[in-house]
Motif scaffolding. Structure first.
Motif, PDB file in Angstrom:
ATOM      1  N   LYS A 333       0.789  -1.291  -0.043  1.00 23.86           N
ATOM      2  CA  LYS A 333       0.107  -0.026  -0.052  1.00 23.86           C
ATOM      3  C   LYS A 333       0.771   1.289  -0.048  1.00 23.86           C
ATOM      4  O   LYS A 333       0.559   2.247   0.788  1.00 23.86           O
ATOM      5  CB  LYS A 333      -0.922   0.011   1.203  1.00 23.86           C
ATOM      6  N   GLN A 334       1.628   1.000  -0.932  1.00 20.09           N
ATOM      7  CA  GLN A 334       2.612   2.469  -0.900  1.00 20.09           C
ATOM      8  C   GLN A 334       2.059   3.573  -1.649  1.00 20.09           C
ATOM      9  O   GLN A 334       1.293   3.336  -2.507  1.00 20.09           O
ATOM     10  CB  GLN A 334       4.193   2.173  -1.603  1.00 20.09           C
ATOM     11  N   ASP A 335       2.463   5.030  -1.421  1.00 22.45           N
ATOM     12  CA  ASP A 335       2.365   5.966  -2.209  1.00 22.45           C
ATOM     13  C   ASP A 335       3.442   6.075  -3.073  1.00 22.45           C
ATOM     14  O   ASP A 335       4.663   6.018  -2.586  1.00 22.45           O
ATOM     15  CB  ASP A 335       2.016   7.072  -1.260  1.00 22.45           C
ATOM     16  N   GLU A 336       3.106   6.759  -4.075  1.00 26.86           N
ATOM     17  CA  GLU A 336       4.259   6.987  -5.278  1.00 26.86           C
ATOM     18  C   GLU A 336       5.002   8.200  -4.663  1.00 26.86           C
ATOM     19  O   GLU A 336       6.281   8.290  -4.975  1.00 26.86           O
ATOM     20  CB  GLU A 336       3.542   7.307  -6.580  1.00 26.86           C
ATOM     21  N   CYS A 337       4.548   9.009  -3.884  1.00 31.46           N
ATOM     22  CA  CYS A 337       5.399  10.321  -3.372  1.00 31.46           C
ATOM     23  C   CYS A 337       5.342  10.487  -1.965  1.00 31.46           C
ATOM     24  O   CYS A 337       5.001  11.240  -1.180  1.00 31.46           O
ATOM     25  CB  CYS A 337       4.713  11.579  -4.223  1.00 31.46           C
ATOM     26  N   ASP A 338       5.916   9.478  -1.383  1.00 32.24           N
ATOM     27  CA  ASP A 338       5.826   9.305   0.044  1.00 32.24           C
ATOM     28  C   ASP A 338       7.285   9.329   0.693  1.00 32.24           C
ATOM     29  O   ASP A 338       7.652   8.786   1.670  1.00 32.24           O
ATOM     30  CB  ASP A 338       5.112   8.250   0.631  1.00 32.24           C
ATOM     31  N   GLU A 339       8.141   9.878  -0.187  1.00 35.57           N
ATOM     32  CA  GLU A 339       9.650   9.785   0.135  1.00 35.57           C
ATOM     33  C   GLU A 339       9.846  10.124   1.931  1.00 35.57           C
ATOM     34  O   GLU A 339      10.692   9.580   2.616  1.00 35.57           O
ATOM     35  CB  GLU A 339      10.373  10.508  -0.615  1.00 35.57           C
ATOM     36  N   ASP A 340       9.452  11.409   2.491  1.00 34.72           N
ATOM     37  CA  ASP A 340       9.747  11.781   3.446  1.00 34.72           C
ATOM     38  C   ASP A 340       8.657  11.546   4.632  1.00 34.72           C
ATOM     39  O   ASP A 340       8.753  11.866   5.884  1.00 34.72           O
ATOM     40  CB  ASP A 340       9.856  13.377   3.460  1.00 34.72           C
ATOM     41  N   TRP A 342       6.113   9.289   7.139  1.00 31.89           N
ATOM     42  CA  TRP A 342       6.131   7.800   7.455  1.00 31.89           C
ATOM     43  C   TRP A 342       4.759   7.183   7.338  1.00 31.89           C
ATOM     44  O   TRP A 342       3.714   7.722   7.916  1.00 31.89           O
ATOM     45  CB  TRP A 342       6.531   7.969   9.178  1.00 31.89           C
ATOM     46  N   THR A 343       4.818   6.225   6.773  1.00 32.80           N
ATOM     47  CA  THR A 343       3.456   5.615   6.205  1.00 32.80           C
ATOM     48  C   THR A 343       3.423   4.193   6.791  1.00 32.80           C
ATOM     49  O   THR A 343       4.385   3.523   7.011  1.00 32.80           O
ATOM     50  CB  THR A 343       3.576   5.625   4.563  1.00 32.80           C
ATOM     51  N   PRO A 344       2.276   3.650   6.622  1.00 31.39           N
ATOM     52  CA  PRO A 344       2.065   2.124   7.042  1.00 31.39           C
ATOM     53  C   PRO A 344       2.837   1.156   6.225  1.00 31.39           C
ATOM     54  O   PRO A 344       3.321   0.231   6.945  1.00 31.39           O
ATOM     55  CB  PRO A 344       0.414   2.019   6.839  1.00 31.39           C
ATOM     56  N   ALA A 345       3.036   1.617   4.821  1.00 31.85           N
ATOM     57  CA  ALA A 345       3.991   0.496   4.124  1.00 31.85           C
ATOM     58  C   ALA A 345       5.423   0.613   4.888  1.00 31.85           C
ATOM     59  O   ALA A 345       6.194  -0.534   4.907  1.00 31.85           O
ATOM     60  CB  ALA A 345       4.136   0.895   2.800  1.00 31.85           C
ATOM     61  N   LYS A 346       5.966   1.768   5.044  1.00 37.04           N
ATOM     62  CA  LYS A 346       7.294   1.852   5.707  1.00 37.04           C
ATOM     63  C   LYS A 346       7.570   1.323   7.041  1.00 37.04           C
ATOM     64  O   LYS A 346       8.288   0.336   7.493  1.00 37.04           O
ATOM     65  CB  LYS A 346       7.752   3.405   5.798  1.00 37.04           C
TER      66      LYS A 346
END
Length: 887
Positions: A333-340, A342-346
């Motif tokens: 469940k990544q986002d394409e623009c979530d570099e910075d 902190w997301t559930p996928a990370k």
């Protein structure tokens, strides 16, 4: 004054930068001119219900900022400032902020923050004893407005967040009662304030968790809060469960299957990211806790100690089949623009890594099918998740289990380095770096060649991909270096190693990467320089020419950057120049240590000219100043006594660094350089000793200097004493005064940071004593047990042995003293017995000092045990010498 101040406070919210600046300056001057009147007026505005709510908030923030410290080192300054206010005025301010509670109409409560910050100052000193009872009463009594209950709970939460648990020990039960009452009330604002307060007070509830009935109440209200209709309440309640599993793991068995597992699984399956993250964090914390317990159990077994009471219940292994499928699905469940962000996928990736460490081989059967099924999926999210899953489990399972899989995965992963998806290429580069850490890819020349070719091509890829390739090269260079090491010492440089045939090309490609126009993105330029440094430091003798060439390129680039002078106009360009300067200094620092003495002679003038020029132009850029000073430290280390020719030009910059008390890093590095200088040039430092010692003593006396710098200063006194020998006597009186004060320091409570600081301070003091003894002994190599009056060493012994005896007794009786501190104390005991001989033995044999020898014998550190053996031999030799001389 009040009306004028209200107008100024309104301007602090103005979008007009000129108005904002003028308002800020006015407030600063008002605080300096009459702090008491300023704080009283602010508190009046804060409690004024008729005032503009925004102005009330601004008044509260200004009041809080006058009494709250961000830097722990400045705690004493703010405390003294508050208690310098007359008691009557302090009481008025406290009354005003209390009356403001519950009247603000918005959250978070500014008044609650003010109450808390005053409490954090006063409660540890026994002042304001009615505060906590009054706050608790407001929460628990009937008829109190909900807004006041919520504000009082906020105050309690803020206080618990920042105060030492021991301060609230006597009122912890009443605090917990208020929190539980608040969590049971229907008003969601009260429940949120209560659950936040619980989160901040959990460390105080150790006694409550030890009692089953009380523990059940806490767990019940917390688990109930996870079902609230208010998402914020649910998130904080889950945060409480995370903290509880960390603090009270041993009590959780009865709740795990019936409550904690289903609650966290539901959170992880939620559509709300904040809830998913907390569910994942719960199981990450379970794994971390069980890893710590495993380490403790292993250490106990190794030292043949009884089994510890706290033992792992293996919750992570038991939950694998329930938790892992959700974690793996969350990876997709990544986002394409979530570099910075902190997301559930990370979070899922980190959680998976911790599960792998914790459950070892057991995790493989759950992850490998997911990888196999999705590595070729047409959706990039599933391909990337498969690669991430594989890379995340490489630490934990046995090599026997992983090696066949890694060998099989390498060709597939190298193909994925040219995948159409940036995210897949990015994660693949990271995973290949992980494989380089855990698999011997350097033993197969064909695989190594293919891998390096893929890396070199990908250094031209998108910045995020290229940055991960740089990290992978760091892992590979270390693995290649260690593959040919024949001893435990990394410092032994091999003649050749697996990367030797590729070294020159890799260096050239990395140097090219640092010059990419998009190098500022994803920290690519910094990552490339880090790879250059690692490659250089982990290189073989046959790579030496390439290292030299790299050094010359770095030096030439540094000259080019310096030649720009003031030609850079825009802020982004200016920051880029600063970053390049810092990277070049860092690279210089590492590569200098690979050069030979004759090479240092050749380029020494050029290196120091560039570094001195950089120091003269970058005083406002503390990061560059720090890196430049550290580069000089490397140069001192490799040039040793030859650095004497540069001392005069460098010392003024060193003094500026010692004066940079508002920049702890620069200040700390500068203190360390003084010690390096003393060790390198010995008594050649004497012409500059007065200036350096003056600044060091000023730093010790200054409240502005960061606390952690002060132990270093004592260590440097030891270096200076060793360098100057008898000439250090000019500073003895001043040094003895501060040394005695520091050696008698004690701490209250069990705060880990303060305990670490105390150990560091004691080590610094011990190193000062050692430097004094060794320095004087160096001037009196023929001193024996019969040396008479007038001998500097004996006079020093008469001066320092009594206070030193008290210092060693304190250390010997302290059960919390670190092994490093024990080792340093033993080293000093050995210096004393070998320098002063038999006359010092009564001091060293006085109870409880011999306890240090007992600790040293049973230490798990080989260094400490070796030190203990040397001390005992030294003391025995002193006795034998005295007996043979008839003493």
């Amino acid at each position: 004054m009040e009306q004028e101040l209200i107008g100024i406070l309104e301007k602090t919210l103005s979008p007009d930068q000129n108005e904002l600046k003028a308002a800020t300056e006015f407030l600063e001057q008002a605080a300096k001119a009459d702090l008491v009147a300023f704080l009283r007026t602010l508190s009046d505005i804060l409690k004024a219900r008729a005032a503009n709510p925004i102005v009330r908030v601004a008044a509260g923030l200004q009041l809080k900022n006058q009494i709250a410290w961000k830097d722990p080192a400045k705690k004493d300054i703010f405390t003294q400032k508050w208690f310098a206010i007359p008691e009557e005025a302090r009481q008025i301010i406290k009354t005003n902020v209390l009356e403001a509670l519950g009247t603000e109409g918005q959250r978070p409560s500014t008044a609650a923050q003010c109450v808390a910050h005053i409490a954090i100052i006063e409660l540890p000193r026994g002042v304001w004893p009615r505060l906590i009872p009054d706050l608790v009463d407001n929460v628990c009594k009937e008829g109190v407005p909900d807004s006041l209950k919520a504000a009082c709970l906020e105050s309690i939460g803020y206080i618990c967040q920042d105060i030492q648990p021991a301060v609230l020990a006597e009122v912890s039960n009443s605090i917990l009662t208020a929190i539980v009452n608040g969590m049971r009330l229907p008003d969601e604002n009260i429940r949120l304030a209560a659950v936040n307060a619980l989160l901040n007070s959990l460390e105080f509830t150790q006694n409550n968790f030890a009692v089953e009935s009380e523990r059940n109440v806490i767990m019940t209200v917390t688990c109930e809060a996870t079902t609230s209709n208010n998402t914020q309440v649910r998130v904080v309640a889950l945060q409480c469960l995370v903290r509880i599993i960390s603090l009270y793991y041993e009590y959780m068995e009865v709740y795990m299957a019936s409550a904690l597992l289903p609650i966290t699984l539901e959170a992880m399956n939620s559509d709300t990211s904040e809830l998913v993250l907390q569910g994942i964090e719960f199981w990450s914390t379970v794994c971390e806790t069980e890893l710590d317990l495993a380490i403790n159990a292993s250490e106990a077994a190794e030292l043949e100690r009884p089994a510890l009471a706290d033992q792992s219940r293996y919750y992570a292994k038991g939950a694998l089949k329930y938790v892992l499928p959700i974690v793996l699905e969350t990876l997709t469940k990544q986002d394409e623009c979530d570099e910075d962000e902190w997301t559930p996928a990370k979070g899922a990736g980190v959680c998976l890594s911790l599960f792998a460490e914790c459950t070892e081989d057991a995790i493989v059967e759950y992850v490998v099918p997911f990888v196999t099924q999705n590595i070729g999926n047409g959706d990039w999210r599933y391909r990337e998740a498969a690669v991430m899953a594989f890379g995340s489990i490489l630490e934990g399972p046995s090599n026997e289990k992983l090696k066949p899989m890694m060998d099989e995965a390498l060709p597939v992963l190298m193909n994925l380095m040219s995948d159409t998806s940036i995210q897949v290429r990015d994660t693949t580069a990271w995973t290949l770096g992980r494989i380089c850490e855990y698999s011997d890819v350097t033993s197969n020349s064909e695989v190594l060649t293919a891998l390096l070719n893929a890396f070199c091509v990908s250094l031209s890829d998108e910045p995020s991909v290229a940055a991960n390739v740089c990290w992978a090269l760091k892992s590979l260079s270390f693995a290649a270096y260690m593959a040919v090491q024949t001893s435990d010492e990394e410092s032994i440089e091999p003649d050749a190693y697996p990367l030797s045939p590729f070294f020159h090309v890799l260096m050239q490609k990395l140097l090219w990467t640092t010059e990419r126009a998009d190098g500022a993105q994803s920290n690519l330029r910094g990552s490339a320089y880090e790879a250059i440094m690692d490659l250089a430091s982990h290189s073989a003798k046959d790579c030496h020419v390439a290292v030299q060439e790299t050094m010359l390129v770095i030096l030439d680039r540094l000259r080019q950057v310096l030649s720009l002078g003031g030609q850079v106009d825009t802020q982004p360009d200016h920051q880029q120049v600063v970053d390049v300067q810092a990277n070049l200094c860092a690279a210089l620092q590492v590569i200098l240590r690979k050069l030979q003495p004759d090479e240092i002679d050749t380029i020494g003038d050029a290196v120091m000219t560039a570094l001195l020029q950089l120091l003269s132009t970058t005083r406002s850029h503390r990061g560059v100043q720090e890196d430049a000073i550290m580069a000089v430290a490397s140069f001192i280390d490799v040039s040793s006594a030859k650095f004497t020719k540069y001392i005069e030009a460098f010392v003024p910059f060193l003094l500026l660094g010692l004066q940079a008390v508002n920049s702890p890093q620069v200040n700390s590095v500068s203190v360390g350089i003084v010690g390096d200088l003393c060790r390198a040039v010995g008594d050649k430092v004497q012409p500059y000793a007065d200036a350096l010692m003056t600044e060091l003593l000023k730093n010790l006396a200054s409240q502005e200097v960061h606390r952690n710098v002060k132990p270093q200063i004592f260590s440097v006194f030891g270096d200076m004493a060793l360098a100057l020998g008898v000439r250090f006597s000019n500073y003895l009186q001043a040094v003895f005064t501060v040394l005695h004060q520091a050696s008698m320091a004690q701490i209250e409570g069990t705060d880990p940071e303060m305990r670490e600081y105390l150990n560091a301070l004691r080590i610094g003091c011990l190193e000062t004593y050692s430097g004094l003894v060794q320095g004087m002994k160096g001037e009196n190599n023929n001193v024996g047990v019969h040396s008479g009056e007038g001998n500097p060493l004996m006079e020093l012994g008469n001066t320092i042995l009594p206070p030193l005896s008290e210092f060693l007794k304190i250390i010997a009786l302290d059960l919390g003293v670190s092994d490093e501190c024990v080792c340093t104390a033993l080293g000093l005991m050995g210096d004393i017995s070998s320098s002063f001989g038999a006359p010092a033995l009564p001091v060293l044999e006085t109870h409880p000092i011999p306890l240090l020898l007992q600790r040293g014998k049973t230490s798990k550190s080989k260094k400490t045990r070796t030190m203990t053996s040397w001390v005992m031999k030294s003391m025995k030799k002193a006795k034998t010498t005295a007996t043979s001389n008839g003493v």
